[in-house]
Design a protein around this motif. Structure first.
Motif, mmCIF file in Angstrom:
data_model
loop_
_atom_site.group_PDB
_atom_site.id
_atom_site.type_symbol
_atom_site.label_atom_id
_atom_site.label_comp_id
_atom_site.label_asym_id
_atom_site.label_seq_id
_atom_site.Cartn_x
_atom_site.Cartn_y
_atom_site.Cartn_z
ATOM 1 N N UNK A 1 -51.326 11.868 42.463
ATOM 2 C CA UNK A 1 -50.222 11.049 42.997
ATOM 3 C C UNK A 1 -48.977 11.876 43.250
ATOM 4 N N UNK A 2 -48.821 12.994 42.544
ATOM 5 C CA UNK A 2 -47.578 13.763 42.665
ATOM 6 C C UNK A 2 -47.418 14.425 44.034
ATOM 7 N N UNK A 3 -48.506 14.517 44.799
ATOM 8 C CA UNK A 3 -48.365 15.033 46.171
ATOM 9 C C UNK A 3 -47.412 14.153 46.968
ATOM 10 N N UNK A 4 -47.438 12.844 46.699
ATOM 11 C CA UNK A 4 -46.543 11.911 47.392
ATOM 12 C C UNK A 4 -45.089 12.202 47.037
ATOM 13 N N UNK A 5 -44.848 12.546 45.800
ATOM 14 C CA UNK A 5 -43.481 12.861 45.359
ATOM 15 C C UNK A 5 -42.975 14.126 46.044
ATOM 16 N N UNK B 1 -32.504 4.597 43.909
ATOM 17 C CA UNK B 1 -31.622 3.447 44.081
ATOM 18 C C UNK B 1 -31.311 3.213 45.558
ATOM 19 N N UNK B 2 -30.679 4.178 46.208
ATOM 20 C CA UNK B 2 -30.464 4.096 47.653
ATOM 21 C C UNK B 2 -31.555 4.858 48.405
ATOM 22 N N UNK B 3 -31.861 6.056 47.923
ATOM 23 C CA UNK B 3 -33.003 6.807 48.468
ATOM 24 C C UNK B 3 -34.209 6.423 47.621
ATOM 25 N N UNK B 4 -35.025 5.505 48.142
ATOM 26 C CA UNK B 4 -36.101 4.899 47.362
ATOM 27 C C UNK B 4 -37.471 5.351 47.873
ATOM 28 N N UNK B 5 -38.331 5.710 46.935
ATOM 29 C CA UNK B 5 -39.682 6.158 47.276
ATOM 30 C C UNK B 5 -40.698 5.276 46.574
ATOM 31 N N UNK B 6 -41.605 4.720 47.335
ATOM 32 C CA UNK B 6 -42.729 3.972 46.787
ATOM 33 C C UNK B 6 -44.007 4.749 47.082
ATOM 34 N N UNK B 7 -44.753 5.119 46.052
ATOM 35 C CA UNK B 7 -46.009 5.837 46.256
ATOM 36 C C UNK B 7 -47.179 4.886 46.087
ATOM 37 N N UNK B 8 -48.293 5.228 46.723
ATOM 38 C CA UNK B 8 -49.486 4.388 46.651
ATOM 39 C C UNK B 8 -50.738 5.259 46.713
#
Length: 362
Positions: free
Chosen positions: A130-134, A8-15
């Protein structure tokens, strides 16, 4: 494809895709002046990366992270943080023979039907790559949380074999390939998984993650419950099929007097006599340890032949080649730690906005 952003405030977009040139993420909402170096992120990526034992996929990725923006002179600037991880060991040819078939247990079928097009190379976006981005975002979230909050995950069951909780030793978790807190269970899991791997099959696992030092007050009681956001974050991890917090499903077997976490004060200090709530009451953190457990299904890509259908809607069979985890749950540990860190960082920032200038219990 929508909804590649969480928080919500700390937002992560992965690609990025499993067999594309790179993967990465954009972190928006990180406060300025948080000390962050590449090493702070890399150490967590090193825990997740593949090929570290015979019990995980043998794909060799260094997962070296590059910081492209948002950090200057070792501190965050408050602007979006862009992180990049290059793919160096993808083998797309492993998937050529099955590109027109739907792998049972995977999202191939639903992706094709929803979007009319999919990346068959290792699953593309649906891949656990993709989870490496997380994990990278979780490393930054840990820096926001500070050293007073610790997050530690462990595998507590592989297939039918459980740990003995009386042997729980947190220091042992980083000493073996399974993130196992029970030294005496490690050899049993090794023999068990060797048999599973040699048979060409796979097996599921149960993981437990504990956050200690979480202050009282994180979360809001109706539509922003801390436990609801944690459950959603964990459920978003590939192959996760069930989540529980605290006593979880066992709560349904307890009497009220057994489930209630009694409270007392000794020398001015609040004491909870149990933690069936898993550190969250009414959607708000209680100050007790936050305890989350989740189940990961067996890896769907196995060497055994299975029935399926193809893109022409014909009955077919499939045998998946390539490099796959006999127990994908093992590498889910650092991913779950990261997701919990992201949720807690998000709620810490939300909490500051909710209470204004009042310090409260935090």
């Amino acid at each position: 494809m929508s909804f590649n952003t969480f928080g919500h405030l700390y937002r992560t977009t992965t690609w990025g895709e499993s067999h594309g040139p790179a993967i990465g993420c954009i972190i928006d909402g990180c406060p300025p002046n948080i000390p962050v170096e590449i090493a702070d992120i890399q150490k967590w990526l090193d825990k997740r990366k593949p090929g570290q034992s015979r019990f995980t996929t043998q794909r060799k990725e260094t997962d070296d992270v590059e910081i492209l923006s948002g950090v200057f002179q070792g501190k965050t600037t408050g602007t979006p943080i862009s992180l990049l991880i290059r793919n160096i060991d993808s083998r797309s040819k492993d998937y050529e023979q099955i590109k027109d078939k739907f792998r049972p247990g995977h999202a191939d079928f639903t992706y094709e039907k929803k979007y009319g097009h999919r990346d068959y190379r290792g699953g593309g976006r649906q891949s656990a790559r993709e989870t490496a981005c997380r994990v990278a975002s979780g490393a930054v979230a840990r820096k926001i949380l500070g050293s007073n909050i610790s997050i530690k995950g462990a595998v507590i069951q592989i297939g039918t074999l459980c740990i003995n909780r009386t042997n729980w030793n947190e220091d042992e978790i980083d000493n073996n390939s399974f993130w196992c807190p029970d030294f005496h269970t490690v050899n049993k899991w090794e023999e068990y998984l060797d048999d599973i791997r040699k048979s060409g099959s796979s097996v599921g696992a149960i993981i437990e993650v504990i956050a200690k030092g979480v202050p009282i007050g994180l979360g809001a009681p109706i539509y922003k419950k801390l436990d609801a956001d944690i459950a959603g974050a964990i459920m978003s991890i590939n192959a996760v099929k069930g989540v529980e917090i605290g006593s979880g499903f066992n709560s349904g077997t307890l009497r009220g007097e057994d489930n209630a976490d009694e409270i007392s004060i000794t020398d001015g200090k609040i004491n909870f006599h149990s933690n069936n709530s898993g550190g969250i009451l009414g959607g708000i953190s209680s100050g007790e340890d936050i305890v989350v457990r989740f189940a990961v299904k067996p890896t769907s890509s196995i060497l055994m032949e299975k029935r399926t259908i193809n893109k022409q809607n014909q009955n077919d069979t499939i045998k998946t080649k390539g490099r796959h985890d006999p127990c994908v749950g093992i590498r889910a540990v650092p991913v779950a730690e990261a997701m919990l860190a992201c949720v807690l960082a998000d709620h810490l920032l939300l909490h500051r906005g909710q209470i204004g200038g009042r310090d409260g219990e935090t």
